[in-house]
Design an enzyme around this catalytic site. Structure first.
Site, PDB file in Angstrom:
ATOM      1  N   ARG A 102      50.324  37.152  48.863  1.00  0.00           N
ATOM      2  CA  ARG A 102      50.896  37.076  47.513  1.00  0.00           C
ATOM      3  C   ARG A 102      51.066  38.483  46.944  1.00  0.00           C
ATOM      4  O   ARG A 102      50.665  39.469  47.547  1.00  0.00           O
ATOM      5  CB  ARG A 102      49.992  36.243  46.595  1.00  0.00           C
ATOM      6  N   LYS A 105      43.415  36.487  53.685  1.00  0.00           N
ATOM      7  CA  LYS A 105      42.430  35.413  53.803  1.00  0.00           C
ATOM      8  C   LYS A 105      43.026  34.035  53.506  1.00  0.00           C
ATOM      9  O   LYS A 105      42.533  33.027  53.998  1.00  0.00           O
ATOM     10  CB  LYS A 105      41.260  35.664  52.844  1.00  0.00           C
ATOM     11  N   TYR A 123      34.588  50.156  40.371  1.00  0.00           N
ATOM     12  CA  TYR A 123      35.859  49.792  41.000  1.00  0.00           C
ATOM     13  C   TYR A 123      36.604  51.035  41.468  1.00  0.00           C
ATOM     14  O   TYR A 123      37.079  51.112  42.612  1.00  0.00           O
ATOM     15  CB  TYR A 123      36.714  48.997  40.019  1.00  0.00           C
TER      16      TYR A 123
END
Length: 245
Positions: free
Chosen positions: A15, A37, A161
């Site tokens: 996606r 995945k 992050y």
């Protein structure tokens, strides 16, 4: 058809940017290893590796959908072997798969930190290490990390992050010097603005009118991988800057 008969291995290709990039590269003549995945439909997440594979085939190229957890070294080795068995070459690796969790240090569970480091920084090393022998043998290759230029500036609420993302960039820039002699380019690419995706919807506030489509990142990557590896390597780039140039 600037990439006719080349092969691109794209992670996170079920996606978002990964899926859009798979089709964009296919339109330039690339066969695609669609790695992610998601191999089954999900109630909350659109797209699977099979959806992207069908889109690649609709663009006239071959696709190899592979369910891949980039934290699993054995799965990476098996995926690269399958790609070589099917296509006989890997010319481009784009590590687009990513894990994100925006929170303070106190609000970030260690498992979330390990997930980001594993999917982002560590996987960029393991994936590169897996494809490089095949690129070196052909004396040609492009490796791209989807990560930002490294900036030494505090980022409260985003520090962990960004640590994992900066790790990807640092690996890219260091690896570039290690493989320069083999005619292999290694770069990092990052969007200037938010890109419409499930992650953007979940983690970032703001109006959708300010978001851009994945196409701008795809166009930037195309400008990089359709040129000789010697032209640009070891750089951390913004999409706008590449296209403006």
């Amino acid at each position: 058809m600037k990439l006719k008969n080349q092969v691109a291995f794209i992670t996170g290709a079920s996606r978002g940017i990964g899926a859009a990039l798979a089709v964009a590269l296919a339109r330039e003549g690339c066969d695609i290893v669609v790695a992610a995945k998601s191999d089954q439909p999900h109630d909350k997440l659109p797209g699977t590796i099979h959806d992207t594979a069908r889109a690649v085939e609709a663009a006239g190229r071959r696709a190899l959908p592979i369910r891949l957890d980039v934290r699993n070294d054995e799965q990476i080795d098996e995926a690269v072997k399958s790609a070589m068995d099917t296509f006989g070459r890997i010319d481009i690796l784009v590590h687009n798969a990513g894990a994100i969790f925006l929170a303070t240090v106190m609000d970030t569970p260690p498992k979330r930190f390990d997930l980001m480091m594993g999917v982002n920084a560590r996987a960029s090393y393991v994936l590169s290490r897996a494809v490089l022998p095949h690129m070196i043998a052909r004396r040609y290759g492009h490796i791209l990390m989807c990560s930002p230029p490294v900036k030494v500036k505090p980022a409260p609420g985003k520090g962990l992050y960004l640590l994992s993302k900066f790790g990807m960039t640092w690996i890219a820039q260091s690896l570039a010097e290690e493989v320069r002699e083999h005619n292999i380019a290694v770069n990092a690419i990052w969007p200037v603005t938010m890109i419409e995706s499930q992650a953007t919807r979940h983690f970032w506030a703001g109006q959708e009118s300010a978001w851009r489509s994945p196409d701008i990142v795809c166009d930037s990557i195309l400008e990089i991988v359709t040129r000789p590896p010697t032209e640009r390597t070891g750089q951390a780039l913004y999409d706008e800057d590449v296209l403006r140039e």
